[in-house]
Write a protein that holds these residues in place. Structure first.
Motif, PDB file in Angstrom:
ATOM      1  N   GLY A  98       0.780  -1.233   0.000  1.00 49.50           N
ATOM      2  CA  GLY A  98       0.000   0.000   0.000  1.00 49.50           C
ATOM      3  C   GLY A  98       0.813   1.285   0.000  1.00 49.50           C
ATOM      4  O   GLY A  98       0.255   2.365   0.239  1.00 49.50           O
ATOM      5  N   ALA A  99       2.106   1.190  -0.277  1.00 45.88           N
ATOM      6  CA  ALA A  99       2.918   2.419  -0.332  1.00 45.88           C
ATOM      7  C   ALA A  99       2.395   3.343  -1.418  1.00 45.88           C
ATOM      8  O   ALA A  99       2.025   2.891  -2.500  1.00 45.88           O
ATOM      9  CB  ALA A  99       4.377   2.058  -0.615  1.00 45.88           C
ATOM     10  N   ASP A 100       2.364   4.632  -1.116  1.00 47.32           N
ATOM     11  CA  ASP A 100       1.938   5.622  -2.105  1.00 47.32           C
ATOM     12  C   ASP A 100       3.128   6.289  -2.777  1.00 47.32           C
ATOM     13  O   ASP A 100       3.046   6.750  -3.907  1.00 47.32           O
ATOM     14  CB  ASP A 100       1.069   6.687  -1.423  1.00 47.32           C
ATOM     15  N   VAL A 101       4.233   6.407  -2.023  1.00 52.11           N
ATOM     16  CA  VAL A 101       5.512   6.913  -2.508  1.00 52.11           C
ATOM     17  C   VAL A 101       6.540   6.048  -1.799  1.00 52.11           C
ATOM     18  O   VAL A 101       6.290   5.613  -0.674  1.00 52.11           O
ATOM     19  CB  VAL A 101       5.739   8.393  -2.097  1.00 52.11           C
ATOM     20  N   ILE A 102       7.685   5.771  -2.418  1.00 50.70           N
ATOM     21  CA  ILE A 102       8.729   5.037  -1.698  1.00 50.70           C
ATOM     22  C   ILE A 102      10.004   5.867  -1.703  1.00 50.70           C
ATOM     23  O   ILE A 102      10.437   6.352  -2.757  1.00 50.70           O
ATOM     24  CB  ILE A 102       8.985   3.639  -2.312  1.00 50.70           C
ATOM     25  N   GLU A 103      10.576   6.043  -0.515  1.00 52.92           N
ATOM     26  CA  GLU A 103      11.879   6.703  -0.396  1.00 52.92           C
ATOM     27  C   GLU A 103      12.948   5.627  -0.425  1.00 52.92           C
ATOM     28  O   GLU A 103      12.954   4.722   0.410  1.00 52.92           O
ATOM     29  CB  GLU A 103      11.974   7.497   0.914  1.00 52.92           C
TER      30      GLU A 103
END
Lengths: 431, 282
Positions: free
Chosen positions: B43-48
């Motif tokens: 469910g990540a929306d952005v990944i760093e």
């Protein structure tokens, strides 16, 4: 001096630190300007009084008879090894701990490599009644045990740093992490002319008492300025301290206004920064190891520990593990002002290897009755290898004494075939 | 100022963004790829993605150790760009690294070659913890040129003029540091978060809170406090570290990461459900 208000020295310097530290750095910049530059509340007067009473300043400039004869040049020794604690480090540590007190900080932290800055900070903190914690790499703790004991005796906590190779580079990173957590009540007493502005200029200012005294002393004793000043360089605090008041003696033509008033051109004082050549100047990119700390000669521009400066790094920009037999020179960076003065041609970078430094250590001990720090021995090794490069009168900065290095010297001398007459057999089994 | 459209689209949706962090190449290249993909499934929306640097002065022990593992397994800037290209994920990726690696990349000095390459492999933004707004001019210009966002970190100590300087330069989202110190999972969520969020309440840019978030309940609490997103690193890196230590299969660790990601995302969503409807972003 070559710095600007923005804390830049040519392309070097600046403030490359996590945001959490920036307000503290702004607060420090403000305090530096008020107390150090403008002597607000008599800060500098109190600093000088304490340097005299607690530190033992002024420190003599001594004519070295044997060395002068050997090298056929007048060699003067600026005896910072006689400063309380046995090294130049107290000049800066006392200044910064006192400044922290004026700023209302309640706690002192510091990193240390050889342990000289750690002991100086621990002494200054005890003297000024401030709690103190020192970060020190595990490798350095093992090779500089006497200094660890001294810090503990002065009441400082010593926190071992185990990441990486466990030397100065890792200790600085770890101290910055502590500071990022405790910044509101803690001052970080950085130990050299490195780090984010205003540290490089502030540490230089506290250390510049070395060349301020030396300049008066040589004029009094030799009746002239020296042809050169020689100092060892790791991060570069004793170097900048020894050079600061001679930087403007660059031999340049004077301005037309000065000329018309009949002034002679300025004298030229050569400034020679001697780095650790370690065991070799070659670099092993694969393993990320530079078996030296010759940053000024072989490093290139990058950003580390808050400043843009010359660094030992691989082609990707990863910082290399440096090496020197002397823990105090074992650092992959160097002060940004020194890097700039080298680019400008004002400071000449040089380096000598581990063997030459050890030989110089024994030579100074035998011939002048001074046991120097291994860091300091590098400056004397340069003199030995380049007696013709220092002119008729030279000042060598004796940045510290060598008591802390005895174990290392005995060990390292035994395993080498040095070009000095020294019999170490008496020490067999003593370690 | 350039804004990356993909990153912008994430925050335009009417739900809080979940932004996990992993160090690329921890504990090795292939496993790390599987782990990042598991976060996307969770469910990540952005990944760093952390590009490991040898002197990570802003990191606590958990991420320091991850960086050591990644460096030892051979991660470099070039490998990192390959890694990003090979990843099979559909969410925007942001690179978190230190300035020296950006500065040294490519044939010319300065940040431009790095940013050009980052844009080329599809990264949407950068976070550089050792680059305060004062020194960020050249990087900001390069990011504008290549359409990348430059995320700044607002610390609990950031106030007054410093906030304004940052407001002028930030894009994508602002990283709100929840408490003083280095990165690392904690058992509580600091009150400093509320104060920090209040200080930048009127900023247009979305606010993502990080440093210390470990559980779904923390995520909910932070979203209730008004965050537009939550950033979680150390709690996920801990799972990678445990897996590496006990030699668990990549599949097993990936599944744990996916589950943890789901917990954090659900926490954030629960926090949003408890809150007032979020104002429309303009």
């Amino acid at each position: 001096m070559s710095d600007t208000h923005a804390g830049k020295f040519g392309p070097y310097g600046g403030q490359y630190v996590p945001e959490a530290l920036m307000p503290a750095i702004e607060e420090l910049t403000d305090a530096y300007e008020r107390y150090v530059l403008n002597n607000e509340d008599g800060f500098m007067d109190e600093f000088q009084d304490r340097l005299r009473d607690f530190g033992g300043r002024p420190i003599p400039l001594q004519y070295a008879e044997q060395l002068s004869e050997r090298y056929d040049t007048d060699v003067y020794l600026k005896r910072e090894d006689l400063l309380h604690g046995g090294a130049h480090k107290l000049n800066n540590a006392l200044g910064q701990v006192l400044l922290a007190k004026y700023m209302g900080k309640e706690r002192i932290i510091a990193e240390t490599g050889a342990g000289q800055h750690g002991t100086a900070t621990a002494m200054a903190a005890a003297h000024l009644d401030m709690p103190c914690e020192i970060y020190m790499g595990k490798t350095d703790i093992n090779r500089q045990r006497p200094n660890v004991f001294r810090m503990r005796l002065n009441g400082a906590e010593v926190n071992p740093v185990t990441v990486g190779r466990g030397t100065l580079k890792e200790a600085i990173s770890e101290t910055m992490r502590d500071w990022a957590t405790t910044v509101e009540n803690t001052h970080y007493v950085i130990g050299s002319v490195v780090g984010p502005a205003p540290f490089p200029q502030m540490v230089r200012d506290f250390q510049s008492v070395i060349s301020e005294e030396a300049r008066h002393q040589i004029e009094e004793q030799a009746g002239r300025l020296p042809d050169s000043v020689v100092a060892c360089a790791g991060g570069g605090s004793n170097t900048m301290g020894a050079f600061a008041n001679f930087v403007e003696d660059d031999g340049a033509e004077r301005s037309s206004a000065e000329k018309s008033s009949g002034d002679e051109p300025r004298d030229r004082v050569d400034l020679i920064a001697v780095e650790a050549g370690g065991s070799s100047l070659a670099v092993d990119e694969e393993s990320g190891v530079a078996p030296n700390s010759a940053t000024l000669s072989t490093g290139h521009e990058g950003v580390l520990h808050g400043a843009r400066t010359k660094l030992l790094q691989d082609s990707d920009g990863q910082i290399m593990e440096s090496h020197s037999v002397s823990a105090g020179l074992d650092y992959a960076g160097v002060g940004p002002e020194l890097a700039h003065l080298v680019d400008e041609g004002r400071v000449t970078p040089a380096n000598v290897d581990d063997d030459a430094a050890l030989e110089a250590f024994h030579r100074l001990s035998q011939e002048e009755g001074i046991i120097p720090a291994l860091e300091t021995a590098h400056a004397f090794a340069y003199l030995h290898e380049n007696p013709d490069a220092v002119g008729d009168v030279t000042i060598v900065n004796v940045s510290g004494r060598g008591d802390k290095d005895l174990e290392t010297v005995i060990e390292e001398t035994e395993k080498r075939d040095l070009d000095v007459d020294v019999d170490m057999s008496i020490f067999e089994g003593a370690m | 100022m350039a804004e990356n459209e993909r990153l912008q689209a994430v925050f335009e949706r009417d739900e809080p963004a979940f932004i996990p962090y992993l160090a690329a190449g921890d504990p090795d290249y292939e496993a790390s790829k599987a782990y990042v993909e598991a976060l996307a499934r969770g469910g990540a929306d952005v990944i760093e993605l952390g590009l490991p640097f040898s002197e990570p002065i802003a990191e606590g022990p958990t991420i320091q150790n991850a960086i050591v593992r990644a460096l030892e397994s051979g991660m470099t800037p070039d490998r990192f760009f390959e890694f990003v290209e090979e990843l099979d994920v559909d969410v925007p990726l942001v690179c978190m690294t230190y300035y020296n690696l950006i500065y040294q990349y490519g044939s010319e000095d300065g940040p431009r070659p790095f940013v050009e390459k980052a844009a080329d492999v599809g990264l949407t933004g950068l976070v550089v913890p050792d680059l305060p707004a004062e020194e960020a001019g050249p990087l900001r210009a390069a990011c504008d040129e290549f359409g990348l966002d430059l995320v700044f970190i607002v610390a609990p100590t950031t106030e007054g003029e410093r906030l304004e300087r940052m407001r002028e330069q930030v894009s994508g989202y602002v990283y709100v540091q929840a408490r003083l110190g280095t990165t690392g999972a904690r058992d509580d969520v600091s009150d400093q978060t509320d104060e920090s969020l209040a200080r930048i309440d009127d900023w247009d840019v979305p606010k993502a809170v990080g440093f210390g978030i470990k559980e779904g309940e923390h995520a909910a609490r932070i979203v209730r406090a008004g965050a537009d997103g939550i950033i979680v690193g150390s709690a996920l890196v801990d799972i990678v570290a445990d897996g590496a230590k006990s030699d668990d299969s990549v599949e097993a660790v990936a599944e744990r990461l996916e589950r943890k990601a789901r917990e954090l995302k659900d926490g954030a969503l629960a926090g949003a459900a408890d809150s007032e409807p979020r104002p429309e972003r303009t």
